[in-house]
Design a protein around this motif. Structure first.
Motif, PDB file in Angstrom:
ATOM      1  N   PRO B   7       0.683  -1.186  -0.096  1.00 45.40           N
ATOM      2  CA  PRO B   7      -0.337  -0.336  -0.306  1.00 45.40           C
ATOM      3  C   PRO B   7       0.853   1.532   0.480  1.00 45.40           C
ATOM      4  CG  PRO B   7      -0.311  -1.490   1.906  1.00 45.40           C
ATOM      5  CD  PRO B   7       0.648  -1.735   1.085  1.00 45.40           C
ATOM      6  N   ARG B   8       2.133   1.063   0.427  1.00 46.87           N
ATOM      7  CA  ARG B   8       3.273   2.057   0.672  1.00 46.87           C
ATOM      8  C   ARG B   8       3.231   2.390  -0.994  1.00 46.87           C
ATOM      9  NH1 ARG B   8       7.800   3.983   1.289  1.00 46.87           N
ATOM     10  NH2 ARG B   8       9.317   2.082   0.584  1.00 46.87           N
ATOM     11  N   VAL B   9       3.163   1.749  -1.930  1.00 44.55           N
ATOM     12  CA  VAL B   9       4.159   2.466  -2.845  1.00 44.55           C
ATOM     13  C   VAL B   9       2.788   2.603  -4.319  1.00 44.55           C
ATOM     14  CG1 VAL B   9       4.936   1.117  -5.418  1.00 44.55           C
ATOM     15  CG2 VAL B   9       5.615   0.165  -2.969  1.00 44.55           C
ATOM     16  N   THR B  10       1.150   2.065  -3.580  1.00 46.42           N
ATOM     17  CA  THR B  10      -0.044   2.685  -4.232  1.00 46.42           C
ATOM     18  C   THR B  10      -0.310   3.954  -3.590  1.00 46.42           C
ATOM     19  OG1 THR B  10      -0.268  -0.170  -4.002  1.00 46.42           O
ATOM     20  CG2 THR B  10      -2.527   2.163  -4.467  1.00 46.42           C
ATOM     21  N   ALA B  11       0.230   3.796  -2.522  1.00 46.88           N
ATOM     22  CA  ALA B  11       0.149   5.634  -2.310  1.00 46.88           C
ATOM     23  C   ALA B  11       1.028   6.589  -2.801  1.00 46.88           C
ATOM     24  CB  ALA B  11       0.491   5.616  -0.359  1.00 46.88           C
ATOM     25  N   HIS B  12       2.496   6.104  -3.222  1.00 49.89           N
ATOM     26  CA  HIS B  12       3.137   6.745  -4.098  1.00 49.89           C
ATOM     27  C   HIS B  12       3.124   7.303  -5.424  1.00 49.89           C
ATOM     28  CE1 HIS B  12       6.690   6.291  -0.544  1.00 49.89           C
ATOM     29  NE2 HIS B  12       6.464   7.101  -1.364  1.00 49.89           N
ATOM     30  N   ILE B  13       2.392   5.792  -5.778  1.00 54.34           N
ATOM     31  CA  ILE B  13       1.266   6.547  -6.932  1.00 54.34           C
ATOM     32  C   ILE B  13       0.860   7.208  -7.834  1.00 54.34           C
ATOM     33  CG2 ILE B  13       1.020   4.520  -9.250  1.00 54.34           C
ATOM     34  CD1 ILE B  13       2.014   2.276  -8.690  1.00 54.34           C
ATOM     35  N   ASN B  14       0.190   7.311  -6.124  1.00 53.32           N
ATOM     36  CA  ASN B  14      -1.598   7.906  -6.600  1.00 53.32           C
ATOM     37  C   ASN B  14      -1.076   9.184  -6.037  1.00 53.32           C
ATOM     38  OD1 ASN B  14      -3.569   6.113  -7.247  1.00 53.32           O
ATOM     39  ND2 ASN B  14      -3.466   5.709  -4.739  1.00 53.32           N
ATOM     40  N   ALA B  15      -0.328   9.489  -4.984  1.00 56.84           N
ATOM     41  CA  ALA B  15       0.890  11.155  -4.925  1.00 56.84           C
ATOM     42  C   ALA B  15       1.229  11.153  -5.740  1.00 56.84           C
ATOM     43  CB  ALA B  15       1.110  10.969  -3.853  1.00 56.84           C
ATOM     44  N   HIS B  16       2.100  10.697  -6.393  1.00 58.03           N
ATOM     45  CA  HIS B  16       3.042  11.331  -7.320  1.00 58.03           C
ATOM     46  C   HIS B  16       3.036  11.082  -8.946  1.00 58.03           C
ATOM     47  CE1 HIS B  16       5.502  12.918  -4.245  1.00 58.03           C
ATOM     48  NE2 HIS B  16       5.489  11.942  -3.370  1.00 58.03           N
ATOM     49  N   PHE B  47       0.085  17.001  -0.199  1.00 57.91           N
ATOM     50  CA  PHE B  47      -0.220  15.351   0.600  1.00 57.91           C
ATOM     51  C   PHE B  47       0.497  14.849   1.088  1.00 57.91           C
ATOM     52  CE2 PHE B  47      -2.524  16.571  -3.465  1.00 57.91           C
ATOM     53  CZ  PHE B  47      -3.467  16.786  -3.383  1.00 57.91           C
ATOM     54  N   LYS B  48       0.228  14.444   2.859  1.00 59.43           N
ATOM     55  CA  LYS B  48       1.173  14.463   3.590  1.00 59.43           C
ATOM     56  C   LYS B  48       0.797  12.735   4.173  1.00 59.43           C
ATOM     57  CE  LYS B  48       3.558  18.313   4.831  1.00 59.43           C
ATOM     58  NZ  LYS B  48       3.487  19.335   6.128  1.00 59.43           N
ATOM     59  N   ALA B  49       1.408  11.836   3.934  1.00 58.93           N
ATOM     60  CA  ALA B  49       1.153   9.757   5.014  1.00 58.93           C
ATOM     61  C   ALA B  49       1.977   9.685   5.492  1.00 58.93           C
ATOM     62  CB  ALA B  49       0.388   9.538   3.598  1.00 58.93           C
ATOM     63  N   PRO B  50       1.974   9.359   6.320  1.00 56.75           N
ATOM     64  CA  PRO B  50       3.542   8.784   6.544  1.00 56.75           C
ATOM     65  C   PRO B  50       3.874   7.914   6.099  1.00 56.75           C
ATOM     66  CG  PRO B  50       0.911   8.221   8.277  1.00 56.75           C
ATOM     67  CD  PRO B  50       0.978   9.063   7.105  1.00 56.75           C
ATOM     68  N   GLY B  51       5.689   8.058   5.907  1.00 54.45           N
ATOM     69  CA  GLY B  51       6.345   6.797   5.291  1.00 54.45           C
ATOM     70  C   GLY B  51       5.657   7.229   3.863  1.00 54.45           C
ATOM     71  N   VAL B  52       5.353   8.143   3.085  1.00 55.75           N
ATOM     72  CA  VAL B  52       4.785   8.594   1.956  1.00 55.75           C
ATOM     73  C   VAL B  52       5.761   9.746   1.448  1.00 55.75           C
ATOM     74  CG1 VAL B  52       2.956   9.407  -0.149  1.00 55.75           C
ATOM     75  CG2 VAL B  52       2.836   7.203   1.563  1.00 55.75           C
ATOM     76  N   ALA B  53       6.160   9.690   0.876  1.00 61.02           N
ATOM     77  CA  ALA B  53       7.200  10.571  -0.102  1.00 61.02           C
ATOM     78  C   ALA B  53       6.359  12.168  -0.173  1.00 61.02           C
ATOM     79  CB  ALA B  53       8.393  11.114  -1.035  1.00 61.02           C
TER      80      ALA B  53
END
Lengths: 420, 258
Positions: B7-16, B47-53
């Motif tokens: 999910p952390r990779v998914t979040a990076h994809i979503n955010a960036h 956009f700020k989420a723990p563990g996500v750039a």
């Protein structure tokens, strides 16, 4: 053969056939003979299907003729349709081929291999190179009751899941969980690996020299193979030589013999039968009971016709001292190509063993110039590749070599003019 | 091949990568540009989420640019976890917003409109795709998302990092005919999606014959391998780069696919 054509070949029939193929065969021509893995760059510069082959040449279905330096990616070692090999195979075919019991031809070939290959005390037959590398790994694991395998970075040992990598589709992480990787020619790194995983490593598997794709091929450093042999002995690791690609072209006693050692297991395929389909794993006596204990067989693995062809092939390779011939021819071809490039201001690097030379135009770091040169060669009747080492066959004549250099020169002229 | 997703990779994809298509959306879709026409001052959304750039986009009347801008109104969207961010992008959760009343009005107004449009262009329905202009924009945006997602997967996903470790330095181009040339820059196995125009030839290139081919391959309607074989997807240059980028692109498909 005609003179270098002014106009490049065209491939109408090939492309029509490919359209048919794409409807019923995934990717049209999948694998290394197809446009993707075969690196047909640009795509339309390459034909798709051959219609016949003889000696050092083949013809595509549009009638275009090629001097072939890929040799079916290795099997063609004496020349396509070698009359002696074909006669032996035909004679066996008249008697039997795939039957409920094997022919004694299998024993004859095993005896010939044991007599010919320096490290061989026995031979186990299969069909493809990958059958033998997989068998070698299973044998090593059964023998040592250990899990891990050490590979040399940039390796290729077939397409079974254990030979692939974490990021390959269809391959599970568990398939490659016990794979370890060391750089080529790095004895210190290998010893560190053996120490770090002492008691866990079943085998070290390697080709006799680094003939990976897209990179200059690298020969073993002085003392490298003896060092590997010593480390394997010290740590109880089975030494597997994958001689599928280089076998029968460097040394008829095996490429391990060529580099001064004896492997525990050695894998053969490609050139062993001059195109008749078989492969063989040979090995040391101490591994014979381990390999015998495995459940490992296939529907066509004991067919007699390829055994007869292999006996004829190996016999003839001995008679003509093929490795010496290949070395001389390889040096002649590569030095001629390197000189032709230089005449047009280009830098061709030839690497690896001359019998299996790899070529790379070194004037850019992208291989794009090299891909252009290969495409121009192919379209004028010289079949070379941009990604893979080449293969020599014994039927190559002086005229073939002259013609090779003529086409290579013309292709260099075109590339130099386009990029000047 | 890893069968699980992070999910952390998914979040990076979503955010960036997914939200990274906002600049293309506003540049190409008049309705999106119109949503920003009445903006009274530049506004940066973080956009700020723990563990996500951290990701940031600045919205002006002229368009959207990645990154924060000095002097811009600032709105922060906080997420309790990468999964929370992913649920927001899927429309199944709300972020925790921090900002001035004007900033919060921007979120429920123009930003919300843009988010809806983004979703429509990146997940078009059959009727949308019957409009050639819509289909073209949708494919261009999908290509941008895919290219940007390659960098995220290469840098953050376990399988992606393995592939990336075998890619030599240089630029890889994703081309569509002569119209589009998107670049990924590789430096010591670290990937970056290059948002500026290319200035030098790439070391390797994948070239889709046209946007239809690109759309079919990216949507999984055609295989990349089959397209290479029939010539509608060309390759040239240092093939090991393309080999490994293709594997990362496959992994991107796992994250972005249904």
């Amino acid at each position: 053969m005609t003179q270098t054509p002014l106009a490049p070949y065209t491939y109408q029939a090939s492309f029509e056939a490919f359209d048919r193929a794409a409807k019923v065969i995934p990717a049209g021509v999948p694998g290394h003979l197809g446009p993707s893995e075969g690196c047909f760059i640009p795509n339309r510069a390459f034909p798709r299907f051959s219609s016949r082959a003889e000696g050092s040449r083949f013809w595509d279905i549009d009638g275009n003729e090629y001097i072939d330096y890929m040799c079916g990616y290795g099997p063609n070692v004496l020349g396509y349709r070698d009359p002696d090999v074909d006669a032996a195979a035909a004679a066996q075919a008249r008697v039997e081929d795939v039957v409920t019991l094997p022919s004694t031809m299998m024993i004859d070939l095993a005896e010939l291999l044991v007599d010919t290959v320096a490290s061989a005390d026995w031979a186990f037959f299969a069909k493809n190179g990958g059958d033998t590398t997989t068998l070698a790994i299973m044998t090593a694991r059964a023998h040592t009751r250990r899990k891990k395998i050490v590979f040399v970075k940039g390796y290729y040992h077939g397409v079974a899941p254990w030979t692939q990598k974490l990021d390959y589709p269809g391959v599970l992480e568990e398939d490659v969980a016990h794979n370890l990787y060391v750089p080529w020619n790095d004895l210190a790194g290998l010893e560190r690996m053996f120490q770090e995983h002492e008691g866990q490593i079943a085998a070290f598997i390697s080709t006799p020299y680094m003939h990976g794709n897209f990179v200059d091929n690298v020969l073993p450093a002085p003392g490298y193979w003896q060092g590997v042999r010593d480390l394997c002995d010290k740590y109880g690791v089975v030494l597997i030589m994958d001689d599928v690609r280089a076998g029968w072209r460097l040394d008829l006693a095996g490429s391990d013999h060529h580099y001064g050692i004896e492997a525990d297991l050695i894998c053969f395929c490609k050139a062993i039968g001059n195109g008749y389909n078989l492969s063989a794993l040979c090995g040391k006596d101490e591994l014979k009971e381990s390999v015998a204990s495995l459940t490992y067989t296939g529907s066509y693995w004991m067919s007699a016709v390829p055994f007869a062809a292999a006996i004829a092939t190996i016999t003839k390779l001995k008679e003509i001292d093929a490795p010496s011939l290949f070395r001389a021819r390889g040096e002649e071809v590569t030095s001629g190509i390197v000189a032709a490039a230089a005449r047009h201001g280009l830098t061709m690097v030839a690497s690896g063993e001359p019998a299996l030379f790899y070529l790379r135009l070194a004037d850019d770091d992208s291989l794009m110039l090299h891909q252009q040169w290969v495409a121009e060669c192919v379209q004028r009747g010289l079949w070379v590749t941009s990604h893979h080492n080449h293969f020599l066959n014994a039927s190559l004549t002086d005229d073939d070599v002259s013609r090779t250099l003529e086409i290579a020169d013309e292709a260099f002229r075109l590339v130099a003019a386009r990029n000047g | 091949m890893l069968t699980e997703l992070d999910p952390r990779v998914t979040a990076h994809i979503n955010a960036h990568a997914v939200l990274g298509a906002l600049p293309v959306l506003v540049a190409r879709v008049p309705e999106a540009a119109q949503a920003l026409a009445a903006l009274d001052k530049p506004t940066t959304v973080l956009f700020k989420a723990p563990g996500v750039a951290e990701a940031a986009y600045t919205f002006t009347r002229e368009g959207v640019t990645p990154g924060a801008a000095a002097g811009a109104r600032k709105v922060t969207l906080r997420f309790t976890s990468p999964a929370h961010l992913n649920r927001m992008v899927d429309g199944a959760a709300q972020p925790i917003p921090f900002g001035s009343p004007a900033g919060l009005r921007f979120l429920v107004g123009p930003f919300s409109e843009l988010a809806d449009l983004l979703g429509r262009y990146l997940r078009p329905g059959p009727s949308d795709l019957s409009d050639p202009e819509f289909a073209e924009t949708s494919t261009v945006m999908t290509l941008h998302v895919a290219a940007a997602a390659i960098a995220q997967v290469a840098n953050h996903d376990r399988s992606g990092r393995f592939s990336a470790s075998m890619v030599p330095d240089g630029e890889v181009a994703l081309e569509v005919g002569d119209q589009i040339d998107l670049r990924l820059r590789v430096d010591d196995s670290d990937f970056a999606f290059v948002r500026t125009a290319p200035s030098a030839p790439p070391r390797a290139a994948l070239r889709f014959a046209d946007l239809t081919v690109a759309g079919d391959v990216l949507a999984g309607r055609a295989s990349a391998l089959g397209s290479i074989c029939d010539g509608t997807l060309g390759m040239r240059g240092y093939i090991p780069m393309l080999d490994n980028v293709s594997r990362i692109l496959d992994r991107v498909g796992h994250y972005l696919g249904d």
